[in-house]
Design an enzyme around this catalytic site. Sequence first.
Site, PDB file in Angstrom:
ATOM      1  CE  LYS A  33      -0.646   0.534   5.075  1.00 13.33           C
ATOM      2  NZ  LYS A  33       0.136   1.911   5.227  1.00 13.33           N
ATOM      3  CB  THR A  34       3.852   2.295   1.792  1.00 11.55           C
ATOM      4  OG1 THR A  34       3.435   2.122   2.994  1.00 11.55           O
ATOM      5  CG2 THR A  34       4.868   3.475   1.898  1.00 11.55           C
ATOM      6  CG  ASP A 220      -1.214   5.246   5.024  1.00 10.74           C
ATOM      7  OD1 ASP A 220      -1.676   3.836   4.490  1.00 10.74           O
ATOM      8  OD2 ASP A 220       0.196   5.084   5.654  1.00 10.74           O
ATOM      9  CD  GLU A 221      -2.048   1.832   8.354  1.00 11.30           C
ATOM     10  OE1 GLU A 221      -3.068   1.200   8.213  1.00 11.30           O
ATOM     11  OE2 GLU A 221      -1.025   1.413   8.239  1.00 11.30           O
ATOM     12  CD  GLN A 251      -3.530  -4.837   8.176  1.00  7.43           C
ATOM     13  OE1 GLN A 251      -2.459  -4.727   9.106  1.00  7.43           O
ATOM     14  NE2 GLN A 251      -3.556  -4.905   6.939  1.00  7.43           N
ATOM     15  NE  ARG A 616       1.160  -7.756  11.059  1.00 10.90           N
ATOM     16  CZ  ARG A 616       0.852  -6.696   9.976  1.00 10.90           C
ATOM     17  NH1 ARG A 616       1.601  -5.813   9.736  1.00 10.90           N
ATOM     18  NH2 ARG A 616      -0.323  -7.120   9.212  1.00 10.90           N
TER      19      ARG A 616
END
Length: 682
Positions: A33-34, A220-221, A251, A616
Site C-alpha cells: 500500500k505504501t 493512509d490507514e 486491520q 506479521r
Amino acid sequence: MGLDLSKLNPPQREAVTHPAGPLLVLAGAGSGKTRVIIHRIAALLSRGIPPEAIAALTFTNKAAEEMRTRIGALLGNRKRAAKLTMGTFHSLGLAILRAEREALGFPRGFSIYDASDQLGVVKEILRRFHVEGRRYDAKAILTRISLAKNAFTPPEDYRPAEGDEYDELAAEIYPRYQEALRAFAALDFDDLITEAAALLSREPAVRERWQERYHHLLVDEYQDTNRAQLHFVRQLADRHGNICVVGDDDQSIYSWRGAEPGNLRDFETYFPGARVVVLEQNYRSTPAILDAANAVIANNTARRGKNLWSDRERGEAAHVVTAPDAETEVSFVVREIDALVRDGRRYRDIAILYRSNTQTRELEEALRTAGVPYVMHGGQQFFERKEVKDVIAYLRAALNPRDELSLRRILNYPARGIGAKAHEKLARGAEARGVSLWRALHGEGGVLDDLKPQARDGVAALRATMGKLRDALERESAAAATRALLEDIELYDDVRAAAPSLTAAQKKIDNVESLIRSLDRREQRGGRRGQLAEYLRQLALDTGGDEPTDTGDKVVLTTLHGAKGLEFPVVFLIGAEEEILPHARTLMPQAQDVSDPDHAADVSEERRLAYVGITRAMDRLYLTRAEYRKKRGRAHPRTPSRFVLEIPEELRHHRDAGEEARAPADTGELRALFQSLAGDDG
C-alpha cells in the site's frame, strides 16, 4: 522522463493511474500500500499537479517523512517533494487553526496539551471537586471525554450511561475540563481535529479557502479514522472529490480510541461514485501463513471481502504449541529462539507478540536468564520523558504565562521551598481571587501573603529564573537560552542527586542534551521566539507510532496493537487462549472499560487483532498456549483460542512443549553429538 510503473502489479497500477474523483484502495496486509501511495503522489506531480495542491495524511510523522523521502527519490527532485503537505491529521488541523486563529477567537500564544498534560488537567479537577481519599482513574475519564469530542458531543449534550460511575464522572468533569483548557489558552489533541472540522463546516469562506488550496487529498490507514477525522476530510474534499484513501478494514483494531471501521466499509456512501481497487497479492508471507490468516478473518461477517495470496513457495504450517503451564510456554519460546539462531537466524528476525503487557513478566525474565537480547516496542516516547518535559514546561511557561499546567510543573522543580501546601495555597488563592496563577506569583490579589517566608523566597527565585529565561529567549537562540536555564536551576545536579545510579543519571542528562540539539537544529532554519512556540506545539504531536527502526540485533517484543505495520521472518504469538485472545473483557461486555487497549468493541475486533498478528510473519509462525495458568496461587485450566481452532487442521503443525522439554536433548544437540562421534570413529 515518464514515471516508471513497470514494477507495479495491475491493481496497483490501476490505483496509481486513477485520473480523478474518489478512490478507495482496499489494501490487504503486505500488499504494497505504501508503494501505491508514493507512486500515486508521484504520478499526480508528473501530470502537472502543483505539490502545494496535494495533502497526504498519515497517523505518524515518521511515516509521512519516509514517504516524502521516497517520493523525492522516485522523482529525482527532493525540493519538489519538500513542498508537499505531508503529516498527521493533527498537524494539518493545527495548521488550519493557526491560520484561522482570528475566526476562532484563539489567543496568539496557545499551547497544545499532549496526553500527559491532559491527564494532569483531569487529575487537578478531580483533586479540587471530589472527596479526598477516593482514587479515580483519570485516564478512564479522559477517554470518555475524548470519545465524546470525536463524536461532536459538547459537554452540555453529554448523557452518561445509567449506572456507569465513570460516565457520570465524565459528565461532571467534561465542562470543567473544557473551561480549564480555555483558561490555560490550550487545546488538546482532539481539539485539533474537532475544532478545525467544525470551523470548516461552519464558515463557508474558510472551507472554500482550504478546498481551493488542496485539490488532491490522500489518507493512509483510513480504517483507523474516527468520526471527527471523517468529517474533517469530507469538508476538505467536498468541492473537488479528489480523495484517495488506502486501508484495510480487516486491520481496524483501535475502537478503544474511537476508530470506526465503518468509515472504510461505507466509503461509497460518503463519497458517491467512488472507484474501488482491491490489492490482494501479498509480498510478505508464505501461502501457508496467508491461508491461515484468510481462514481466521473469514469468520468476521461485517467486512469487505478479500483473499490474500502470494507467489512465494508454499512454506510450512503454523507451529501450534501446547505447554502444560506458562513457565513451560516461555521456556519453549526461549529454547526455540536459541535453535533458530543456531540455524542462522538473527535475533532481529524474530518477534514475540502478545495481547496484553501483563503477559511479559515471565517472558522477560526467561529471556534475560538465557542471555537473549531483546527490545520492547511501545515504550515511553522521547518527549514524554520527565526530564525532557520539565525543560519543555519552562520554555512553554516563558512563552505563554497562561499555560498554568506548565507553570505548576516547574513551580517547585527543582525544589525551591514551595512545598505541596504552599502549592495548594497558591492555586486555591489565585482561583478564589479570580487571578491567574502567574499574576498571583507576582503578588496580585495578595495570595503571597498566605505563604510562609521560605515559600515566598521560592516564588521570588522562580520569578527571577523566568525573567532571565524570557530575556534570554529574546536575545539569544533557544538552545543557548535553554542551556543558560539549566545552569541557573542546576538541573543536572538535581538529576544526579535523584537518580539511582550514575548511569541512570547520564541517560536523563543525555535526553536533555538531545532536546537542546533538536532546538539548535530547528533554529538553523531561521526564526526565534515565534519559531520556538510553533516547535513546542509540534513536539506535542510527536507522541506515538514513531518507534526507532534500527534497534540492533535483538528480539522484538510488542503487543499486537504495537505490531501493526511491522514484519518479521519469524513470529511467536504467545497466549493463544480464550480470555487472553480474545480478551476476557470482550467476552464479558458488562465489564468493559474503554480507557485502554484491553477494551475492544466485540470479538470481531479481537479476531482482527489475531489476523494482524498472523500476517506479521513472513516465513514461520508459532501460536503458543498453556493448558494451565496460575491465578491467585491456584492453577486454572485454559482453553485454546477460537482463532487457532479456526485455522484448518492441515495448516497446523502441533507440538507439545512439555514433551519436548522432557526430551534428553534437542535435535541440534543430538546432531552435534552424532557428528562428534562420527569424527572420533573416523
